[in-house]
Design an enzyme around this catalytic site. Sequence first.
Site, mmCIF file in Angstrom:
data_model
loop_
_atom_site.group_PDB
_atom_site.id
_atom_site.type_symbol
_atom_site.label_atom_id
_atom_site.label_comp_id
_atom_site.label_asym_id
_atom_site.label_seq_id
_atom_site.Cartn_x
_atom_site.Cartn_y
_atom_site.Cartn_z
ATOM 1 N N GLU A 1 0.809 -1.221 0.000
ATOM 2 C CA GLU A 1 0.000 0.000 0.000
ATOM 3 C C GLU A 1 0.840 1.268 0.000
ATOM 4 O OE1 GLU A 1 -0.670 -2.616 1.954
ATOM 5 O OE2 GLU A 1 -2.628 -3.249 1.213
ATOM 6 N N HIS B 1 -11.430 -4.758 9.250
ATOM 7 C CA HIS B 1 -12.098 -4.649 7.948
ATOM 8 C C HIS B 1 -13.443 -3.941 8.045
ATOM 9 C CE1 HIS B 1 -9.208 -7.896 7.089
ATOM 10 N NE2 HIS B 1 -9.393 -7.663 5.803
HETATM 11 C C1 LIG Z 1 -2.423 -4.445 4.346
HETATM 12 C C2 LIG Z 1 -3.408 -5.322 3.670
HETATM 13 N N1 LIG Z 1 -3.534 -5.247 2.338
HETATM 14 C C3 LIG Z 1 -4.435 -6.014 1.693
HETATM 15 C C4 LIG Z 1 -5.222 -6.872 2.376
HETATM 16 C C5 LIG Z 1 -6.271 -7.704 1.664
HETATM 17 N N2 LIG Z 1 -5.845 -9.075 1.609
HETATM 18 C C6 LIG Z 1 -6.173 -9.935 2.576
HETATM 19 S S1 LIG Z 1 -5.442 -11.389 2.388
HETATM 20 C C7 LIG Z 1 -4.688 -10.886 0.973
HETATM 21 C C8 LIG Z 1 -3.799 -11.803 0.263
HETATM 22 C C9 LIG Z 1 -2.668 -12.175 1.119
HETATM 23 O O1 LIG Z 1 -1.839 -12.996 0.424
HETATM 24 P P1 LIG Z 1 -0.752 -13.845 1.148
HETATM 25 O O2 LIG Z 1 0.069 -12.980 2.014
HETATM 26 O O3 LIG Z 1 -0.066 -14.609 0.100
HETATM 27 O O4 LIG Z 1 -1.594 -14.802 2.110
HETATM 28 P P2 LIG Z 1 -2.655 -15.903 1.675
HETATM 29 O O5 LIG Z 1 -3.993 -15.238 1.719
HETATM 30 O O6 LIG Z 1 -2.311 -16.407 0.330
HETATM 31 O O7 LIG Z 1 -2.539 -16.933 2.731
HETATM 32 C C10 LIG Z 1 -5.019 -9.583 0.670
HETATM 33 C C11 LIG Z 1 -4.542 -8.832 -0.485
HETATM 34 C C12 LIG Z 1 -5.075 -6.918 3.785
HETATM 35 N N3 LIG Z 1 -5.840 -7.704 4.533
HETATM 36 N N4 LIG Z 1 -4.156 -6.144 4.396
#
Ligand SMILES: Cc1ncc(C[n+]2csc(CCOP(=O)(O)OP(=O)(O)O)c2C)c(N)n1
Lengths: 324, 322
Positions: free
Chosen positions: A60, A129
């Site tokens: 971000e 959220h």
């Molecule tokens: C700072 C932030 N940015 C975006 C999100 C939205 N978001 C939640 S999970 C996710 C994907 C996360 O990917 P990863 O770190 O690979 O974990 P996974 O969900 O694959 O276990 C996103 C973009 C968030 N929760 N927090």
Amino acid sequence: MREIAYWQALNEALQEEMERDPNVFLLGEDIGVYGGAYGVTRGLLEKYGPERVMDTAISESAITGAAIGAAMMGKRPVAEIMYVDFMGQAMDQLCNQAAKIRYMFGGKFKAPMVMRTEGGAGRTLGAHHSQSLEHWFTGIPGLKVVMPSTPADAKGLLKASIRDDNPVVFIEHKMLYKEKGPVPDGDHVVPLGVADVKRQGKDVTVVSYSRTVLVALEAAKILEAEGIDVEVIDVRTLAPLDIKTIVDSVKKTNRAVVAHEACKTGGFGGEIGMQIIENAFDYLDGPVKRVAAIDVPIPKSPVLEQYVIPTKDSIIKAVKEALA
Amino acid sequence: MEEVNVKKEEAAKLLRQMYQIRFFEDKIMELLGQNVIDGGSHLYAGEEAVAVGSCAGIRPDDWIASTHRGHGHAIAKGGVISELMAEIFGKVTGCCKGKGGSLHLCDPATRNLGATGIVGANIPVAVGAALALKKDKSENVVLCYFGDGAINQGVFHESMNMAAVWKLPVLFICENNLYGMSGAVNRVTTTNDLYTRSSAYGVPGEAVDGMDVLAVKEIVMKYAEKARKGEGPSLIECKTYRYYGHSRSDPRAYRTKDEEKEWQAKDPILKFRSKVILAGIISEAVCDDIRAEVKQEIEDAVRFAMNSPWPKPEEVTEDLFA
Ligand SMILES: Cc1ncc(C[n+]2csc(CCOP(=O)(O)OP(=O)(O)O)c2C)c(N)n1
Ligand SMILES: [Mg+2]
């Protein structure tokens, strides 16, 4: 007039502005194939390609900074931060860089950019959220802050935000995306800094924005049956704030209630209330009342979540107190 | 025949925990579909070997820091299943009294520092916990879980550097399931091998088959021992796959059905189960018993959650301050 959903109205605004100005481009997490967490950018990757609909890593701070740099160079980025809760990561870039570039550099640069994001409770997603954080941004001179409540405003205000030469924080509400409403055809632009009287009334003024406007309108309908005539003002842009429309209304009704979903302490309602007092004290027949969330993080449990945020009942109660 | 280095009792425990996670997650998906529960849930199915293997590689009094995809971590660390389930329902009997929800499971009793909804935000917190352990001259370590997506947050790099400089007892466990929400690793970074990120900080990095519970356990044990001896942090990349979409509404347009099948063929539970049966460590009948017991345990947890009361509105301001 045709009726479309809030998300579609936003989608149309993005498309029309991308058509109008080749400098407009989008960047953010999961806005391409995924179409955005709430579907606002659906179909845009297919139409405009990955050069103008840019999926980013989960970064971000860099998303925001990249938007600033591109904006300083003459582009018109529209960055998406999936939840306003994630703005914490973007805060330095937004508040110390974007907001200050114009002034601090003596008017020699500008950062025409939009930070689209989304906030609010209602989906029992818990403390990270569900927040309403608009007051983080209204406390930073140099940022414009927009929070539409209807599809027509969403479209018109987003178009105005993209055309604005300043950084605009554009905060949508997750519970509004599927709400439908009439949206005019053609180049529908709603200027920033102009409030809208969503319902005329003579007994009391309820000032609100975003989803809470709809709650206030519901409350007004119930109060109407009890013989109380509520005027509902949707400020639409918190910065700049159209205080004149609010004050004109209070001069007519002599009573004011301010309602929003952000927590009460430090929430933007305090600012609106104070400006009413500064500008219309002699017209007030009673204290300005505030309806806001209880000062806690948004709890997960559906029963607690609903208890924390304003409801039509809490607005009805405040209106009656204002009239007492 | 492949040598399988696990004792009977432990094999049963690992299998049980992986079943617990799998059936817990399958049940959550079912309950979401029936609108019995609401809100978001990021399911861990497919990744069981990572949480179970890594928690088996540390001691019960070591710590973990969890993520938005945290049900598996909480279970593997020994959390009480019925309390985890109740929390996801938002009931007062939940591990966070219904205030946290799926994204915020925590449990000091099992040394789970809790889960965050902000991608990457648990990483510096884990560093701080490791700092406290070091200040206390403790032998304990912290396992910090995060996804492939989190590695692109600035705070990952800041934390990695700080932990390296201070030689803190923290293991960074990257759960590389190939995607963030929809962003494929090799499209949002220039590599598929995220463990290589550690080299910039002078920290050892290694990848492991995240579908192999014993492999994960072994590598975590190795680096946990180093951390206990004051040799500092490590980055362990577990190559794995999430079976469900990112969240319930995810149509999974960013990946192919073939890819999903390919990974399901490497299922961590089936793989481990057949391995231990084949090696004669536990019998098929015992495996089936464990499976059946866990199924029942999950049903019981759902019943517990269903029958639990909601928090009372007057409790809403409790716990804001200590
Ligand atoms: C700072 C932030 N940015 C975006 C999100 C939205 N978001 C939640 S999970 C996710 C994907 C996360 O990917 P990863 O770190 O690979 O974990 P996974 O969900 O694959 O276990 C996103 C973009 C968030 N929760 N927090
Ligand atoms: Mg991932």
